[in-house]
Write a protein that holds these residues in place. Structure first.
Motif, PDB file in Angstrom:
ATOM      1  N   LEU A 250       0.852  -1.193   0.000  1.00  0.00           N
ATOM      2  CA  LEU A 250       0.000   0.000   0.000  1.00  0.00           C
ATOM      3  C   LEU A 250       0.883   1.237   0.000  1.00  0.00           C
ATOM      4  O   LEU A 250       1.918   1.272   0.671  1.00  0.00           O
TER       5      LEU A 250
ATOM      6  N   GLU B 285     -10.248   6.010   2.335  1.00  0.00           N
ATOM      7  CA  GLU B 285     -10.378   4.573   2.143  1.00  0.00           C
ATOM      8  C   GLU B 285      -9.044   3.871   2.394  1.00  0.00           C
ATOM      9  O   GLU B 285      -9.001   2.778   2.985  1.00  0.00           O
ATOM     10  N   ARG B 286      -7.942   4.479   1.964  1.00  0.00           N
ATOM     11  CA  ARG B 286      -6.629   3.873   2.181  1.00  0.00           C
ATOM     12  C   ARG B 286      -6.278   3.851   3.662  1.00  0.00           C
ATOM     13  O   ARG B 286      -5.684   2.886   4.158  1.00  0.00           O
TER      14      ARG B 286
ATOM     15  N   GLN C 298      -8.379   3.659   6.117  1.00  0.00           N
ATOM     16  CA  GLN C 298      -9.184   2.613   6.728  1.00  0.00           C
ATOM     17  C   GLN C 298      -8.643   1.231   6.382  1.00  0.00           C
ATOM     18  O   GLN C 298      -8.629   0.327   7.221  1.00  0.00           O
ATOM     19  N   ARG C 299      -8.193   1.082   5.139  1.00  0.00           N
ATOM     20  CA  ARG C 299      -7.603  -0.195   4.740  1.00  0.00           C
ATOM     21  C   ARG C 299      -6.327  -0.469   5.533  1.00  0.00           C
ATOM     22  O   ARG C 299      -6.079  -1.602   5.957  1.00  0.00           O
TER      23      ARG C 299
ATOM     24  N   ASN D  31      -7.538  -1.391   9.126  1.00  0.00           N
ATOM     25  CA  ASN D  31      -8.412  -2.550   9.268  1.00  0.00           C
ATOM     26  C   ASN D  31      -7.885  -3.817   8.606  1.00  0.00           C
ATOM     27  O   ASN D  31      -8.315  -4.916   8.957  1.00  0.00           O
ATOM     28  N   ASP D  32      -6.993  -3.674   7.658  1.00  0.00           N
ATOM     29  CA  ASP D  32      -6.496  -4.836   6.923  1.00  0.00           C
ATOM     30  C   ASP D  32      -5.017  -5.076   7.205  1.00  0.00           C
ATOM     31  O   ASP D  32      -4.629  -6.063   7.835  1.00  0.00           O
TER      32      ASP D  32
END
Length: 715
Positions: free
Chosen positions: A478, A491-492, A494-495, A498-499
């Motif tokens: 990422l 969104e990035r 959160q990714r 969360n990921d």
């Protein structure tokens, strides 16, 4: 007369809206704002009722309905608020001063010194002999329509002869000419109500019940032995707070436990406020929780129905950067509304050490201004030079006014978490990353580690990501920096949280970022490779490694690798970066938390601030601006060199034109105004929303973000 035909707004400025509907919204909001801020509700209602009546003037209606290119070249210069002054005879003469203050400058200051094209009432008085006649032109034809609007809103009306309207306008001129130094709370009330109503329109009334409501912060009254600040008392009698503690010690919760009223939570980077905003939403504090970007007008968080205007007053919790509070120091547009919004509130200034000299000066002035406004100021940081700490303590009123909180040495030892390795560069190619860094990455990823790589500029991060993408094509990866669309960046983030950062997802991963990960993001990696930076910034970066505290992780070290300073240390001062690198241990030795303060003080032996006093509008408790006036926004640009504008991609041009405010915000990519200034004639600039520049973008935007040469790449 059909009052629905008299418009207040066009479709391209937030949606077509009648003057009657807009005025009703403003009256409702103004009453609530007046009640919350201690102003006379009757007077406020009158000012709100009259403030936009001048929009019924044919010049304004023509401007709304006709495309700009078709307007006649000889169209008069028309300011609708000045035409509104003709309706002053509807209110008692004793009420005129307050109503004029609300109406006459709710958009433009009454006078803009050194501006040959100023549009305030005194600017026009100096420039034109016909402006009063022009603003009341056709009075007998259009004034009845405005009066009909008022009648439908429940305001008593009567016909106003033109001579009486002219006398009222002349009275307003004399009233403004007599203004002395100070700030107008009446102007602030009307500006706040007008902005709120313009943003929410028909939804405004539903938001008023909790306006200026105190948040429920009970969520943060939690304690755990692993977070030592959660065990510290937060009920000290002092008004203000100074906390210095390592990342992961529970500083955020502690600062919020010190709050007693509405909360303004500031963080240094735009990119870091999204994460804090989500954390505050998850805490179920009640009232309105808002996010304020530097230039955006609206934001819509996915899954949240409520539309939110960034400058809306009355939020229970607002997450922003200190630059959005700078209006109270520099007197930039809307500063009166900011003062009304923030008076008596709890202000959290998180990680104040991160600012350069000019911005640091601004933060110190903000602290002084907020203290004058009766705010409770809570400052927290992982590191802070002693000279800065003492200056903040002085400006807050000394130990009698400040609760000073720090962890004891035995507790600090539990936060020794990082084995530091210095990495030399190749003297034949010092700008390149050394081969040793690639070898370390290979071994770490083979071992299943989660690795964070930090570069000092967006361009550097993009280049490094492309290299690593080629070297490790099968590793989950990422890239994170500030040059993505706001929606994409959220969104990035959160990714990332969360990921990539989920302990339930083991296995190797690689994240390349800039300074945007230094604060707020709650992430924990196994290893870091970072470019050299100021020591306080490095400590923040280190805090993203081995951050998750458990009984098993205390006392265990994980590696951080710091590259030798490159030939260019931008955006940082090279001398500071080199001094910081010299203070780091090497060969896997720990950087002890107990020694951190002493090492920071070696790097920052003196307080490096800039003299911005000529731009500050306060002399003690006295405002040095003239009432109903403000400084131009360029003051902030000139002083801080951080002002942002926005770009959108060419592919998003039509979507931006067609979208509403909140969707437009998600398409914007923030850039430095100084970067765009040289290219301002090269790119198209839209005249809607935040007036973004339309740029070509690049083929790999979805993965790399906007590849754009800019003045200040790390913001």
């Amino acid at each position: 007369m059909n009052t629905d035909d008299i418009l207040a707004k066009s479709a391209s400025h937030g949606g077509e809206l009648s003057l009657e509907a807009h005025t009703r919204h403003v009256m409702e909001v103004a009453t609530a704002v007046a009640r919350a801020t201690g102003h006379d509700e009757r007077l406020t209602l009158l000012g709100a009722a009259l403030h936009d009546l001048g929009k019924a003037h044919p010049a304004f209606q023509s401007k709304l309905r006709a495309p700009k290119t078709t307007l006649a070249a000889n169209t008069i210069l028309h300011r609708h608020e000045l035409s509104s002054l003709g309706f002053l005879p509807l209110v008692a003469r004793a009420d005129w001063p307050a109503v004029i203050d609300m109406v006459v400058a709710h958009h433009k200051p009454m006078h803009q010194p050194n501006d040959l094209f100023g549009k305030g009432i005194l600017d026009l008085e100096d420039r034109s002999h016909t402006w009063q006649r022009d603003h009341l032109a056709g009075w007998d034809d259009w004034a009845p329509g405005a009066l009909a609007v008022l009648a439908k809103l429940g305001i008593a009306t009567r016909p106003i002869p033109r001579a009486e309207a002219e006398a009222a306008v002349q009275f307003a001129v004399q009233h403004c000419e007599a203004k002395r130094k100070g700030w107008s709370a009446w102007r602030g009330v009307l500006q706040a109500a007008d902005h709120f109503a313009s943003a929410l329109q028909h939804d405004a009334a539903d938001q008023l019940a909790t306006l200026f409501a105190t948040p429920d912060l009970s969520f943060f009254n939690r304690s755990a032995p692993l977070y030592p600040l959660s065990l510290e008392r937060a009920d000290q009698p002092q008004q203000h707070t100074l906390v210095v503690a390592p990342t992961g010690a529970g500083k955020t919760d502690y600062l919020l436990r010190r709050c007693r009223g509405r909360v303004f939570y500031t963080l240094p980077f735009q990119a870091s406020i999204n994460s804090m905003f989500r954390r505050m939403l998850a805490a179920n504090t009640g009232g309105h929780v808002r996010l304020q970007h530097a230039i955006s007008q609206l934001v819509e968080e996915r899954g949240i129905v409520e539309k939110q205007l960034q400058s809306l007053v009355g939020a229970s919790v607002k997450v922003l950067t200190p630059h959005q509070l700078a209006a109270v120091v520099f007197g930039t547009p809307g500063y009166e509304a900011v003062i009304l919004d923030i008076r008596g509130a709890d202000i959290i200034l998180d990680e104040v050490h991160t600012y350069a000299a000019q911005a640091q000066s601004m933060v110190l002035e903000i602290v002084a201004a907020l203290a004058r406004l009766g705010c409770r100021i809570h400052i927290g940081t992982a590191t802070m030079p002693s000279v800065l700490y003492q200056e903040l303590l002085r400006r807050l009123g000394g130990p009698d006014a400040v609760a000073e909180v720090a962890l004891p040495p035995e507790t600090l030892r539990q936060f020794d978490r990082h084995a530091v390795h210095k990495m030399a560069r190749n003297p034949e190619n010092p700008a390149a990353w050394p081969e040793e860094a690639d070898d370390i990455l290979q071994a770490a990823l083979d071992a299943g580690e989660k690795v964070l790589v930090i570069c000092n500029t967006v361009q550097g991060a993009q280049q490094r990501y492309k290299q690593l993408r080629h070297q490790f094509p099968d590793v989950k990866r990422l890239l994170l920096h500030s040059r993505f669309k706001r929606g994409d960046r959220a969104e990035r983030e959160q990714r990332l949280e969360n990921d990539f950062n989920d302990p339930r997802n083991p296995g190797p991963c690689l994240v390349v970022s800039t300074q945007v990960v230094e604060v707020s993001l709650d992430i924990s990696f196994d290893r870091m490779i970072t470019e050299a930076a100021p020591l306080d910034a490095l400590v923040q970066r280190f805090g993203r490694v081995n951050r998750r505290r458990t009984a098993d992780t205390i006392g265990k070290l994980k590696p951080v690798h710091v590259l030798e300073p490159a030939p260019s240390c931008l955006p940082y001062d090279r001398a500071i970066v080199e001094a910081s690198f010299a203070q780091l241990p090497d060969h896997g030795h720990v950087l002890p938390e107990q020694e951190l303060q002493a090492r920071i003080d070696v790097v920052y032996p003196t307080l490096e601030v800039s003299n911005i006093s000529t731009h500050v509008i306060w002399d003690g408790d006295r405002c040095t601006l003239r009432e109903l006036c403000n400084n131009a926004r360029s003051v902030l640009v000139d002083v801080l060199d951080i002002e942002s504008t926005a770009c959108i991609l060419e592919a998003d041009r039509q979507a931006y034109l067609d979208a509403k405010w909140e969707a437009r915000t998600m398409l914007e990519i923030p850039v430095s105004w100084r970067s765009m200034y040289a290219h301002k004639t090269k790119y198209e600039r839209l005249e809607v929303g935040n007036m973004p520049f339309v740029v070509p973008g690049n083929e790999e935007y979805e993965e790399l973000g906007l590849q754009f040469e800019e003045h200040n790449p790390f913001l």
